[in-house]
Design an enzyme around this catalytic site. Structure first.
Site, short mmCIF file in Angstrom:
data_model
loop_
_atom_site.label_atom_id
_atom_site.label_comp_id
_atom_site.label_asym_id
_atom_site.label_seq_id
_atom_site.Cartn_x
_atom_site.Cartn_y
_atom_site.Cartn_z
N ARG A 187 -30.80 -25.13 77.66
CA ARG A 187 -31.38 -26.57 77.89
C ARG A 187 -32.65 -26.25 78.67
O ARG A 187 -33.30 -25.46 79.39
CB ARG A 187 -30.40 -27.36 78.59
N ASP A 295 -23.79 -31.58 84.27
CA ASP A 295 -23.40 -30.41 83.40
C ASP A 295 -22.03 -30.58 82.64
O ASP A 295 -21.12 -31.33 82.99
CB ASP A 295 -23.60 -29.12 84.20
#
Ligand SMILES: Cc1cc2nc3c(=O)[nH]c(=O)nc-3n(C[C@H](O)[C@H](O)[C@H](O)COP(=O)(O)O)c2cc1C
Ligand SMILES: [Mn+2]
Length: 493
Positions: A187, A295
């Site tokens: 990411r 997350d």
């Protein structure tokens, strides 16, 4: 079947009734994420969502947002152009069977060879759809034009996230010594219109390539691609052994070579069919706080230092679609990706463990927190041998809890596995606790990246396993009685 573009994949999904189009403007700041979270948690993973008018700071973006495109059994199979993921597992098994390898290293070498034979090698091309529009981002002094990361409909996923994050970037890097290529999904937090974080965790290949550049004190070229044939995004998330090229593997999965084109501002090649390319570099030693980020653990990951990615160019298709996902409390889209990876790589695992029957990473375990394995047990302590083997295999090293059951237990039925676990174990005798590297994202260990893992032997005990009683028999009705009751029930219905 190979898709010529991400749009072609979306059209195929739409034709199969797998897409919900959202024509109303929806904000990229949390609203798309909340919508997608509800969809991902609906039975079977819901539908893919295509937001046609994503809003960025109140303005409609030129580019639609596609999310949850891989988030169901059916869509993940369509991602790889198959009716079912199991077809691919069978193909891999065939390659491996051609000349049964004697160990894992040989197995992967054979797999690579097999993939080569299937003409999956990438091809070079000069013209590329992904370079229909080219925006060069110049030095700090200024940009060639006004286009920047702010023009992409990048999501803010969770309320306390440190910013917007690109969540499905395919990050292309090269080992400066061997020239070997790697593609991983890591990411990227947007810092400003031309810089982002690069969240490759310490155990990942991108980080290893980075370390080589830092040691040589050389600027590291990095290309990030978004969209294109989804087979590549899938390959980039798969924990393939270091050295097995994701581009080659994607070519194998989709049964067609990936066409590669040279980047405009860096010395790397990218697939010609992708929707966006972010070209740039990482400077040795430059780190910046990244996070927090909601997350896949279901918690916010704390702020930590990560390398910085500097953009040198953005190129894109004229009709580009921005692909993304969100992660969070399971089940989410990434469960279907991980599940497919395990099913595809099962033949490779079986090669290493001939006793292995089936394996799964249930959604509740957020991948490596929980692994269920079934084996055909022949000798004492075999369950422990399998656990230790798994803990030594690539990213399986992160497996926090491994439960081993007998072959007649369906590992995909969590309730059945828990029944076996509770019924068949004496905790002191049937567990083992070891030290191993932990997933960087796991917040439970006292220190990051290291921790303890636990294995449960829930198989029936054999002589020699310190069980000095008669192991009982599992209840089972006879087939004859079952058939009789089947017939009776049919009549009364
Ligand atoms: C949606 C999604 C997001 C991910 N984000 C990250 C990330 O930020 N950092 C990371 O190291 N791995 C991340 N991963 C996992 C890696 O892509 C995965 O471990 C992959 O196998 C790494 O490839 P490599 O072995 O070539 O490094 C993510 C996976 C998915 C599905
Ligand atoms: Mn890799």
């Amino acid at each position: 079947m190979a898709y010529r573009s991400f749009r072609e994949f979306l059209d195929a999904l739409a034709k199969a009734g797998e897409v919900t189009r959202v024509a109303d403007p929806v904000d990229t700041n949390l609203l798309i994420a909340e919508w997608a979270d509800r969809e991902m948690k609906s039975p079977g993973g819901g539908k893919a969502l295509l937001f046609e008018k994503p809003l960025v700071n109140g303005t409609a973006s030129k580019f639609p947002v596609a999310i949850n495109t891989m988030g169901s059994r059916k869509r993940i199979a369509m991602t790889l152009g198959r009716e079912s993921i199991d077809e691919i597992a069978q193909e891999i098994q065939l390659i491996l069977k051609a000349k049964p390898p004697t160990d894992l290293r040989e197995g992967f070498a054979l797999l690579k060879q097999g993939i080569h034979l299937l003409h999956a090698r990438p091809k070079k091309v000069r013209d590329a759809a992904c370079q229909e529009i080219v925006h060069k981002i110049e030095s700090d002094a200024g940009r060639a034009d006004d286009f920047s990361l702010r023009d992409l409909p990048i999501l803010k996923c969770w309320p306390k996230d440190g910013g917007r994050f690109i969540t499905l970037p395919n990050v292309h890097t090269r080992d400066p010594e061997t020239g070997a290529r790697n593609v991983g999904v890591y990411r990227m937090q947007i810092f400003d219109e031309r810089t982002t974080a690069m969240h490759w965790q310490v155990h990942k290949v991108g980080a290893r390539h980075g370390k080589r550049y830092y040691e040589r004190n050389e600027k590291m070229p990095v290309a990030v691609t978004l969209g294109g044939d989804p087979a590549l995004s899938f390959s980039a998330t798969a924990p393939l052994p270091d050295g097995l090229d994701e581009i080659l593997f994607a070519g194998f999965l989709r049964r067609k070579s990936i066409e590669m084109v040279k980047c405009k501002t860096i010395d790397l090649e990218v697939p010609a069919d992708v929707d966006f390319v972010l070209e740039g570099y990482v400077q040795p030693g430059e780190m910046r706080p990244e996070g927090p980020f909601g997350d896949h653990t279901g918690y916010y990951t704390a702020v930590e230092d990560y390398p910085v990615f500097h953009l040198t160019a953005i190129t894109h298709r004229r009709d580009a679609v921005y692909p993304t996902t969100i992660v969070g409390i399971p089940p989410m889209e990434d469960f279907y990706i991980g599940d497919a990876v395990v099913r595809i790589l099962l033949p490779v695992f079986k090669m290493n463990f001939p006793e292995l029957v089936d394996m799964t990473l249930p959604a509740e375990g957020v991948f490596h927190n929980l692994v269920f394995v079934s084996i055909r047990k022949q000798y004492p302590y075999q369950a422990f041998k399998v656990m230790h083997g798994l803990w030594g295999m690539g990213q399986m090293m992160f497996s926090k809890y491994i439960v081993v059951v007998d072959e007649d237990c369906d590992v995909h039925n969590t309730s059945e596995v828990l029944f076996r676990l509770c019924a068949n174990t004496d905790p002191a005798r049937d567990t083992t606790v070891i030290k191993n590297p932990s997933d960087s994202l796991d917040h439970a260990p006292s220190e990051q990246n290291i921790g303890s893992h636990m294995g449960f032997d829930a198989t029936r005990k054999l002589p020699g396993e310190n069980y000095h009683r008669q192991w009982p028999e599992l209840l089972k009705m006879t087939d004859e009685v079952k058939a009789l009751v089947d017939a009776l029930q049919k009549k009364t219905r």
